[in-house]
Scaffold this active site. Structure first.
Site, mmCIF file in Angstrom:
data_model
loop_
_atom_site.group_PDB
_atom_site.id
_atom_site.type_symbol
_atom_site.label_atom_id
_atom_site.label_comp_id
_atom_site.label_asym_id
_atom_site.label_seq_id
_atom_site.Cartn_x
_atom_site.Cartn_y
_atom_site.Cartn_z
ATOM 1 N N CYS A 24 104.115 -32.080 61.140
ATOM 2 C CA CYS A 24 104.408 -30.696 61.539
ATOM 3 C C CYS A 24 104.247 -30.530 63.041
ATOM 4 O O CYS A 24 103.192 -30.804 63.578
ATOM 5 C CB CYS A 24 103.427 -29.711 60.923
ATOM 6 S SG CYS A 24 103.159 -29.950 59.213
ATOM 7 N N GLU A 67 110.723 -26.054 63.565
ATOM 8 C CA GLU A 67 111.295 -27.216 62.875
ATOM 9 C C GLU A 67 111.415 -26.987 61.371
ATOM 10 O O GLU A 67 110.676 -26.192 60.803
ATOM 11 C CB GLU A 67 110.363 -28.424 63.039
ATOM 12 C CG GLU A 67 110.085 -28.774 64.449
ATOM 13 C CD GLU A 67 108.897 -29.718 64.592
ATOM 14 O OE1 GLU A 67 108.562 -30.434 63.625
ATOM 15 O OE2 GLU A 67 108.317 -29.729 65.681
HETATM 16 N N1 SAH Z 1 99.199 -23.517 57.580
HETATM 17 C C1 SAH Z 1 99.524 -23.926 56.267
HETATM 18 C C2 SAH Z 1 100.869 -24.603 56.118
HETATM 19 C C3 SAH Z 1 101.322 -25.572 57.177
HETATM 20 S S1 SAH Z 1 100.645 -27.188 57.256
HETATM 21 C C4 SAH Z 1 98.408 -24.781 55.692
HETATM 22 O O1 SAH Z 1 97.443 -25.018 56.378
HETATM 23 O O2 SAH Z 1 98.476 -25.142 54.532
HETATM 24 C C5 SAH Z 1 101.166 -28.003 55.803
HETATM 25 C C6 SAH Z 1 100.243 -29.123 55.381
HETATM 26 O O3 SAH Z 1 100.365 -30.272 56.241
HETATM 27 C C7 SAH Z 1 98.791 -28.713 55.442
HETATM 28 O O4 SAH Z 1 98.106 -29.181 54.312
HETATM 29 C C8 SAH Z 1 98.322 -29.421 56.694
HETATM 30 O O5 SAH Z 1 96.939 -29.543 56.703
HETATM 31 C C9 SAH Z 1 99.083 -30.721 56.610
HETATM 32 N N2 SAH Z 1 99.157 -31.491 57.856
HETATM 33 C C10 SAH Z 1 99.019 -31.055 59.113
HETATM 34 N N3 SAH Z 1 99.131 -32.073 59.986
HETATM 35 C C11 SAH Z 1 99.354 -33.190 59.253
HETATM 36 C C12 SAH Z 1 99.546 -34.565 59.578
HETATM 37 N N4 SAH Z 1 99.559 -34.991 60.837
HETATM 38 N N5 SAH Z 1 99.735 -35.431 58.557
HETATM 39 C C13 SAH Z 1 99.749 -35.009 57.271
HETATM 40 N N6 SAH Z 1 99.590 -33.735 56.912
HETATM 41 C C14 SAH Z 1 99.379 -32.825 57.878
#
Ligand code: SAH
Length: 339
Positions: free
Chosen positions: A329, A88
């Protein structure tokens, strides 16, 4: 080989190797990224025999848009890859420009407890081309250029480091998509060896760290990667990174109701990052089904924010996009593949 996997320098090497000139490669780069050709036959200013060879050696793109969910200032794109995997990207309209959040892997092995992408294991890394094409497809749909890129979609970019770096070189090129490195942000859960490597990468790309907890006990519960790269070592490596690059860090902190959102944790967080060239981005949680985490209420978010402010920490609350659509995500992919 997919031609979108090559940097301009690599394309030049290839063109020289088939007896063509450097400027042919530069022209080709413009056709690919500025004119956005769909077929090599659209190229008019490169000799037919050279073009034939290019056509023989390269494919032109490999991903397609299979679904778009649109809201006023946000759209979410679901892509299908050549092996039928799905990833996505999210397009967001800001007052300062248009930004896209791209995926870096199919699934993710980091296993963060609150994250939809982490619920589903990594299938494979994305190739640089598959990341580049997410931008090309969205620009094509939009009919406009994208100004900012965040690598915060499905996947852990530092677990696919080489493709991520290749991706940055390709989209940053002045003959290509021309996305300035200061307009690119990569987010990691904290893979220390790659943070060290990244500090030597001579582009001013922004680094964001998914922190989500101010101590090891809580962080290890939420993010298993913390058992491999504990907070104390992570902070040391980030301080070194700051010294080496002088770039300002972003700490992402999702506020999870009754888990990490108390005043006590706010103070602990303030103490942890005091004095660093960094700011905290507080993220209202996008609730996803089945994971058992909930968003903190607005009052608690403000309390947390105030404590950081009072302790002289630069802090912002992330503007919300897409809670009406499947914008957390990995949600769209999950819906598609589990139907
Ligand atoms: N793996 C990387 C990048 C992808 S996630 C990382 O961990 O940074 C991007 C951001 O979105 C991360 O900070 C993650 O913790 C956050 N994230 C994941 N699921 C989420 C959700 N349901 N609501 C808000 N932020 C979320």
């Amino acid at each position: 080989m997919n031609i979108y996997d090559l940097t301009k320098e690599e394309l030049i090497c290839y063109f020289l190797s088939i007896g063509a000139k450097k400027y042919h490669a530069e022209e080709m780069y413009r056709w690919l990224y500025q004119k956005k050709i769909k077929d090599f036959s659209e190229v008019t200013n490169i000799k037919k025999d050279i073009l034939k060879q290019v056509q023989k050696d390269f494919s032109l793109g490999s991903i397609s848009v299979v679904q778009v969910e649109r809201d006023t200032d946000v759209s979410k794109y679901l892509f299908e890859l050549s092996d039928s995997c799905h990833v996505e990207a999210v397009l967001m309209m800001h007052d300062y420009g248009r930004s896209i959040c791209v995926s870096s892997q199919v699934g993710c092995n980091m296993g963060c407890k609150f994250c939809e992408s982490g619920r589903r294991k990594k299938v494979r890394n994305l190739k640089a081309s598959e990341m580049v094409e997410q931008i090309l497809k969205v620009e094509e749909d939009l009919g406009k250029r994208i100004s900012h890129v965040v690598v915060m979609g499905i996947g852990e970019p530092f677990d696919n480091y080489d493709s991520f770096i290749q991706f940055v070189k390709i989209i940053n090129d002045p003959l290509g998509l021309q996305i300035g490195s200061r307009h690119i942000t990569v987010s990691t859960c904290g893979i220390i060896p790659k943070i060290e490597e990244f500090s030597l990468f001579p582009y001013q790309v922004n680094l964001a760290i998914s922190l989500h907890a101010p101590n090891d006990l809580l962080r290890s519960r939420l993010m298993p990667i913390n058992k491999v790269y504990p907070l104390k070592e992570l902070m040391i490596s980030l301080k070194k990174y700051s010294e080496k690059t002088s770039r300002r860090l972003t700490f992402e902190y999702i506020l999870l109701k009754d888990i990490n959102d108390s005043e006590h944790y706010a103070l602990e967080l303030a103490n942890l990052i005091k004095g660093m060239n960094a700011y905290v981005n507080l993220i209202p949680y996008n609730s996803t089904e089945n994971l058992g985490f909930f968003r903190s209420d607005a009052f608690q978010i403000m309390k947390f924010y105030d404590i950081l402010k009072k302790n002289h920490i630069n802090v912002t609350i992330r503007r919300e996009f897409g809670s009406n659509i499947s914008a957390a995500c990995g949600q769209l992919r999950s819906k598609k593949e589990e139907l």
